[in-house]
Design a protein around this motif. Structure first.
Motif, PDB file in Angstrom:
ATOM      1  N   ALA A   1      -4.684   2.540   2.740  1.00 38.51           N
ATOM      2  CA  ALA A   1      -5.472   2.199   1.552  1.00 38.51           C
ATOM      3  C   ALA A   1      -6.580   3.217   1.376  1.00 38.51           C
TER       4      ALA A   1
ATOM      5  N   VAL B   1       0.832  -1.197   0.000  1.00 39.44           N
ATOM      6  CA  VAL B   1       0.000   0.000   0.000  1.00 39.44           C
ATOM      7  C   VAL B   1       0.872   1.255   0.000  1.00 39.44           C
TER       8      VAL B   1
ATOM      9  N   GLU C   1      -0.707  -5.654  -1.553  1.00 42.38           N
ATOM     10  CA  GLU C   1      -1.258  -5.389  -0.225  1.00 42.38           C
ATOM     11  C   GLU C   1      -2.303  -6.437   0.148  1.00 42.38           C
ATOM     12  N   ASN C   2      -3.212  -6.696  -0.785  1.00 47.37           N
ATOM     13  CA  ASN C   2      -4.311  -7.595  -0.441  1.00 47.37           C
ATOM     14  C   ASN C   2      -3.865  -9.038  -0.295  1.00 47.37           C
TER      15      ASN C   2
ATOM     16  N   ALA D   1       1.971   1.849  -3.441  1.00 45.60           N
ATOM     17  CA  ALA D   1       0.813   2.246  -4.246  1.00 45.60           C
ATOM     18  C   ALA D   1       0.545   3.739  -4.091  1.00 45.60           C
TER      19      ALA D   1
ATOM     20  N   HIS E   1      -1.663  -2.516  -5.057  1.00 50.02           N
ATOM     21  CA  HIS E   1      -2.681  -2.898  -4.083  1.00 50.02           C
ATOM     22  C   HIS E   1      -2.929  -4.400  -4.069  1.00 50.02           C
TER      23      HIS E   1
ATOM     24  N   HIS F   1     -11.393  -9.738  -2.773  1.00 52.99           N
ATOM     25  CA  HIS F   1     -10.362  -9.029  -3.526  1.00 52.99           C
ATOM     26  C   HIS F   1     -10.526  -9.301  -5.013  1.00 52.99           C
TER      27      HIS F   1
ATOM     28  N   LYS G   1     -10.949  -5.933  -6.962  1.00 50.10           N
ATOM     29  CA  LYS G   1      -9.774  -5.579  -7.742  1.00 50.10           C
ATOM     30  C   LYS G   1     -10.059  -5.703  -9.230  1.00 50.10           C
TER      31      LYS G   1
ATOM     32  N   CYS H   1      -5.081   6.182  -0.107  1.00 52.71           N
ATOM     33  CA  CYS H   1      -4.679   5.933  -1.484  1.00 52.71           C
ATOM     34  C   CYS H   1      -5.876   5.987  -2.420  1.00 52.71           C
TER      35      CYS H   1
ATOM     36  N   THR I   1      -2.389  -0.320   7.454  1.00 55.33           N
ATOM     37  CA  THR I   1      -2.576  -0.643   6.039  1.00 55.33           C
ATOM     38  C   THR I   1      -3.935  -0.168   5.553  1.00 55.33           C
TER      39      THR I   1
END
Lengths: 221, 675, 318
Positions: B444, B292, B311-312, B295, B308, B349, B353, B447, B440
């Motif tokens: 996020a 993150v 991150e996930n 990102a 990301h 996700h 995503k 972000c 995080t």
């Protein structure tokens, strides 16, 4: 355990934690004079802890040590240090080798390490003060860290004194205080150390126009 | 079940073969390829659900003449869950592609892209179904190669080929480690069948098991993008066409999660030392945080999304790692909870995503650029895309009542329940991991506030953005489907949890569905309602009611006051887009606070007028962050390899006779050794 | 009859949150004024402000999208919803099941998210600046908040606010882990100052360009939208104050539904919140606003405090 002992040991814990908190406050400080004030505050808490232990255990000689702590560490030493700062016109900002958030994080890690190291011996200690031992170790480590992380000679003195406070707390916790004669000797040592550092800082200022100990590196030539 | 599976495979294979048959008619090729992919996606969803609900795993196998290889397929709940995930995203991405590829008619081969996409989806589906190590590796390799080809579709663009090559090398390093893992199992069992891996005649020795743990972690980690094996991901995922990026980020990296769960929980039988789980926990925390953080500094929308994914994956690993730690100490229900949280986040996700990548694709379709700094004001020009992207952004930032919130909340619970562990060290470390997860999540949020705010709000920053228009309907349908899925997965955990429970129950030996769902499923409550509970439907209702209350109060006081529209106050100046806060400016405080991690370098060159140094003639500002891993981890390795290659060049003299001698000597030596 | 009680409780709690929050804002302002030797505006001035704003015609920037007009309602809704999840004057709040303390934190984050977006939407540099700063402050406050919450939750063996408050309210005599509680309290207090935009972090009374955070995001708002945003900010402050007083000093809260207990609980709650507002007013008068890049140090300290709280919870057996 009886309620009174539990309350007592909680109070001792609380006092020790406040001592530790003072350490963190010192690491988080930017101003030199505030560091000295915090050290005085920490010593006051130390005296309170010692007096509390003395009261709860009935060891009279700890009262004496607490009184000495007040006289020397709360009144005399901070005065010497403040005078040095005042006389030398030391700039207010501290020189830092490690910035504050990183320093705080490292200190947090040091506390955890201290608790891990002392975990096996904690059950062996006195019921009343066994937790303080870990805190004392943490204080010693943080004091040491302060000496490394800060540049000015005076902050190094404060770090040293903080370590000494940690040792004192540890002694109180582990053995309900050192024999009186040892304690007297230690106090005398600390006083002398304070004076020596005072003089040394003066000399440093005279030679380099600064009390930043990193200037000492030029001496190696 | 058989019919479904055969049908599914048949549609995909038709999707591979048919499109090239309509040569020259790009539109028909597009329709056939992606229509078939969508149909297969739908069939896959049904198959996945059926597999999840089936009482017994369904298996089929055909032996082949190659030793150790058999075409074995096993549809157990774990595989079904991943088939479901792949198919859902495949369905949405292929509908999206119908419109998205329209602008490439005549410029690129639609038939090739359509066939490759179908092949890629087929390979991914089969990877999770494979029940034989050899078969798995072949499919894994096919999947990697097809995705590589898809990545380099637009190879004429700068940087795409490099990204592809980087990806190809990293994925092969990963495959090498997976092969090692399987070889370790093979050595013990004498077979490549997963069934044999699952029930070995004798336990692997402790040391060998640990090696297998690490080789699997590295092998699958390279595909999943676990830090520090993530370096290829932010290059390769954005380079591909957006619907492929959605598939790669949404589901392909999940096949690695599948691999990890398969190896650790299924093959290793759930007897791990505690530090395995802890290693996963650390890897997860580091991946989540660094993913993150990088990102935030990224202003290419698709690269931002790719980071990301790192991150996930980290968050998923946190759930898995917690699960493994609990498993070590025999807390099976908590282990199931951790794993369930990880799996829930996996499908979530995949949904958000893929949605965000499709959204980014739509924006790129409309503006022909990927730079956030050139967007702005898109919400008024592309209302549907904007709304869908917002749903994705809210979900990935884990805000209630969306799906990201539910799964991240479950991960939090499994980390908080660490007080039931016996050792002090873990009791302290899991909450710290939770705190890092909180950090995080907050990063996020920042972000995606940046990504959405800078792209869709305020005034357009470039003529690209000014002339953007809403994308065709099929693209909106693709995004809308996933946006709906995000909301459903968030509001209806009572439908998802029982399904996931069927996956985790055989792996951890504890069925927790009835414990996690309280009050007829309206409340999600790990362990007990007393410890913790949430109910996203009620939260959503509360939000609606409270919002309506605000509206009511405003109406009540203000009667029906209309609003007046006027330009934004700009200290008396007319506001131009150049005065707007930029994405770089937005992220600047974060860059400064986390300086230690970013290691930014700033270069400012100024040239002054001769008369006075207060007037600047022109100035150049440059700022970039240090790619720490590439510089300190990869470059030394590459340098080492090059140096070694240099040394070895001595034996390569260019003489044919010498080479024949080498071959001859090798042959003789081998014969001697064999004899 | 019995089924009515929860609904009544929720409505009363809602009304209390809505009605009390402007008063708390007014009280803090009054305290600051008195400490500056001013008479200060009436305690009820914020009510008048809100009423006035609601009756004004709003002016909306022509560059904005629907996010700008929707954001006030979302921010308001998320803050109110967060407020309904926690016990206020009765330890058993009916909506407790809908979300534990993490849900509460994330609901507030939902508000923050839309607040940041709203700040960006008008396209003015002030809004962007405010949003950017809000993002960093909210980000850094989060881990400290989560850890301090956890160390409290561990003491009660639950992350449900009602259970936490109920258990600690029933506990008599010795508090279980005083050092841990003390650290967590300090950490949560710092987080509160940061999250609600009070002085060392942000100055709610300023419109000075270089220092504002929250105000900068609201700069383009007017009329009912501004009213909702200001009200939501007030409610958020009240939510945090309630959290602190009820978790760390739950004494007196109604643990049953007896009318006398509820009356006492209500009175005690009002007293405690007023006292805490007083403390905040004093702190705001004592300290100067920090430079933005000193705020991370303060929040870092909060994180360390909450970490120590956790360590002490596990290690200090008392």
């Amino acid at each position: 355990m009886p309620a009174s002992t539990q309350l007592g040991s909680q109070l001792v814990d609380l006092c020790s934690v406040l001592l530790l908190l003072c350490c963190f406050a010192i690491v988080a400080q930017r101003r030199l004079s505030a560091c000295v004030d915090l050290f005085a505050l920490q010593s006051a808490f130390l005296a309170a802890t010692a007096a509390l232990v003395a009261f709860l255990t009935g060891h009279k000689h700890i009262y004496f040590a607490a009184a000495l702590t007040i006289v020397i560490k709360v009144i005399v030493l901070p005065r010497i240090l403040r005078k040095v700062i005042e006389r030398l016109n030391v700039s207010r900002e501290l020189g830092m080798n490690i910035n504050i958030p990183a320093g705080l994080l490292i200190c947090g890690a040091l506390v955890i390490i201290a608790f891990f190291i002392t975990q096996p011996i904690i059950p062996l200690g006195y019921l009343l003060t066994r937790d303080s031992l870990a805190i004392a170790l943490a204080i010693i480590l943080i004091g040491f860290f302060t000496m490394i992380a800060r540049q000015k000679a005076i902050t190094q003195m404060v770090g040293f004194l903080v370590m000494e406070n940690g040792v004192f707390l540890g002694a109180t916790a582990a053995a309900y205080g050192m024999p009186l004669i040892v304690e007297l000797g230690v106090f005398f040592d600390v006083l002398v150390a304070g004076l020596i550092v005072g003089i040394y800082t003066h000399r440093l200022q005279d030679t380099f126009d600064s009390v930043d100990t990193s200037t000492l590196t030029v001496l190696k030539e | 079940m058989t019919v479904l599976l055969v049908g599914l495979l048949a549609i995909y294979i038709a999707g591979v073969i048919l499109p090239p048959c309509f040569s020259g008619k790009a539109r028909i090729q597009n329709l056939v390829a992606h229509g078939l992919a969508a149909a297969a996606g739908f069939a896959g969803m049904v198959l996945g659900l059926a597999g999840l609900l089936a009482p017994e795993p369904w298996t089929a196998s055909v032996d082949s003449s190659i030793p150790f290889l058999s075409v074995a397929i096993r549809l157990d709940p774990l595989a079904s869950f991943f088939v479901l995930t792949i198919s859902v995203v495949g369905l949405a991405a292929s509908i999206f592609a119908l419109g998205y590829l329209a602008e490439l008619y005549g410029r690129a081969s639609i038939a090739a892209m359509g066939s490759l996409l179908n092949g890629f989806l087929l390979a991914m589906t089969l990877v999770v179904l494979a029940d034989n190590g050899f078969f798995f590796l072949i499919l894994w390799e096919v999947m990697s190669l097809l995705s590589y080809v898809l990545v380099v579709t637009e190879h004429e663009k700068p940087g795409v080929r490099e990204a592809g090559l980087f990806y190809l090398i990293m994925t092969h390093v990963g495959t090498a480690f997976i092969i090692l893992t399987f070889l370790i199992f093979f050595q013990e069992t004498g077979s490549f069948s997963f069934e044999a891996f699952r029930h070995p005649d004798q336990q692997l020795p402790e040391g060998l098991r640990s090696i297998a743990f690490f080789t699997a972690l590295i092998g699958f980690g390279a595909k999943a993008g676990i830090v520090p094996l993530h370096v290829w991901l932010p290059y390769a995922h954005p380079a591909a066409p957006s619907h492929v990026s959605a598939l790669m980020s949404g589901v392909m990296i999940k096949t690695a999660i599948y691999g990890l769960i398969r190896v650790y929980f299924d093959f290793m039988g759930g007897e791990f030392p505690w530090w395995w789980g802890f290693t996963l926990l650390v890897a997860g925390t580091v991946s989540a945080l660094l993913g993150v953080m990088y990102a935030l500094m990224e202003h290419d929308l698709k690269s931002l999304l790719a980071f990301h994914s790192v991150e996930n994956i980290g968050i998923i690993l946190l759930g898995m790692g917690a699960g493994m730690i609990f498993h070590t100490y025999g807390l099976h229900e908590l282990a199931a909870l951790g794993l369930l949280a990880g799996l829930y986040h996996t499908i979530n996700h995949a949904a958000f995503k893929a949605l965000l990548f499709l959204g980014a694709g739509a924006v790129q379709f409309a503006t022909h650029t990927r730079q956030i700094e050139e967007y702005g004001g898109l919400l008024r020009r592309m209302p549907w895309t904007g709304a869908f992207f917002l749903v994705g952004a809210v979900s990935i930032a884990a805000l209630p009542p969306t799906n990201g919130f539910v799964s991240e909340w479950l991960v939090f619970q499994s980390l908080f329940l660490s007080f039931q562990l016996p050792t002090l060290f873990l009791k302290l470390m899991l909450p710290i991991a939770a705190a890092m997860l909180a950090l995080t999540g907050a990063l996020a949020l920042a972000c995606f506030a940046k990504a959405f705010g800078m792209s869709f709000l305020a005034q357009p920053r470039s003529s690209h953005a000014r002339h953007a228009t809403e994308v065709p309907r099929s693209m909106r349908v693709g995004m809308g489907f996933l946006a709906g899925l995000c909301i459903v997965l968030g509001l209806a955990p009572m439908l998802v949890v029982p399904l996931l429970d069927r996956v985790t129950a055989p792996l951890t030996g504890a069925a927790i569905s009835s414990q996690v769902l309280a009050l007829d499923g309206w409340v999600v409550a790990p362990v007990t309602v007393e410890f913790s509970s949430i109910s996203t439907p009620v939260l959503a209702m509360l939000l609606v009611v409270a919002g309506a209350l605000g509206l009511l109060i405003a109406r009540l006081f203000g009667k029906a006051l209309g609003a007046r529209y006027y330009k934004t106050w700009g200290c008396g100046l007319n506001l131009t887009p150049r005065m707007e806060y930029t994405a770089t400016g937005f992220a600047q405080p974060i860059k400064q606070v986390f300086e230690t991690i970013y290691q930014p370098t700033v270069k400012l060159e100024q040239e002054f007028l001769e008369q006075s140094k207060y007037f600047i003639k022109h100035q150049r500002f440059e700022s970039h962050i240090e790619p720490v891993f590439e510089k300190y981890l990869y470059r030394p390795v590459v340098a080492l390899l090059l140096a070694a290659a240099d040394r070895l060049r001595i034996i390569q003299a260019g003489s044919l006779h010498l080479y024949l001698t080498y071959i001859f000597v090798t042959l003789v030596l081998l014969l001697l050794w064999a004899g | 009859m019995q089924s009515f009680i929860p609904i009544v409780l929720v409505v009363v709690q809602l009304a209390l949150l809505l009605a009390l929050s402007p008063f708390v804002v007014g009280l803090i302002r009054k305290v600051k004024a008195r400490l500056q030797c001013r008479r200060g505006a009436s305690l009820f001035q914020p009510y008048a402000d809100l009423a006035k704003l609601f009756r004004k015609q709003p002016v909306i920037s022509s560059t904005t999208s629907w996010i700008f007009t929707a954001a006030p309602y979302i921010v308001f809704a998320s803050t109110v919803a967060a407020g309904l999840l926690m016990p206020v004057f009765v330890s058993h709040t009916p909506l407790n099941f809908a979300g534990n303390i993490i849900a509460l934190v994330y609901l507030l984050a939902l508000g923050t998210f839309f607040l940041i977006l709203a700040g960006l939407d008008a396209g003015s540099a002030f809004g962007g600046m405010g949003s950017s700063r809000e993002a960093i402050v909210a980000t850094l406050a989060e881990p400290a908040m989560m850890l301090s919450i956890l160390s409290i939750a561990l003491t009660a063996g639950s992350t449900n606010l009602s259970t936490i408050v109920h258990q600690s309210a029933l506990m008599e005599g010795v508090v279980v882990a005083p050092p841990a509680h003390l650290m967590a309290l300090a950490a949560l207090f710092i987080v509160t100052l940061a999250e609600t935009g009070r002085v060392p972090v942000d100055n709610p009374a300023t419109h000075l360009e270089l220092t504002m955070i929250h105000e900068a995001m609201l700069l383009e708002y007017s009329g009912r939208y501004l009213a909702l945003m200001e009200w939501a900010a007030g409610i958020k402050l009240l939510v945090f104050l309630t959290l602190i007083v009820n978790v760390f000093a739950p004494w007196g809260i109604a643990t049953s539904l007896a009318p006398s207990a509820i009356a006492v609980g209500l009175l005690v709650y009002l007293g405690k919140v007023a006292a805490l507002a007083l403390v905040i007013g004093v702190i705001e008068s004592m300290f100067a606003k920090l430079r933005l890049f000193r705020v991370p140090e303060m929040l870092g300290a909060a994180f360390i405090l909450s970490l120590l709280a956790l360590v002490f919870f596990y290690t200090l057996k008392g």
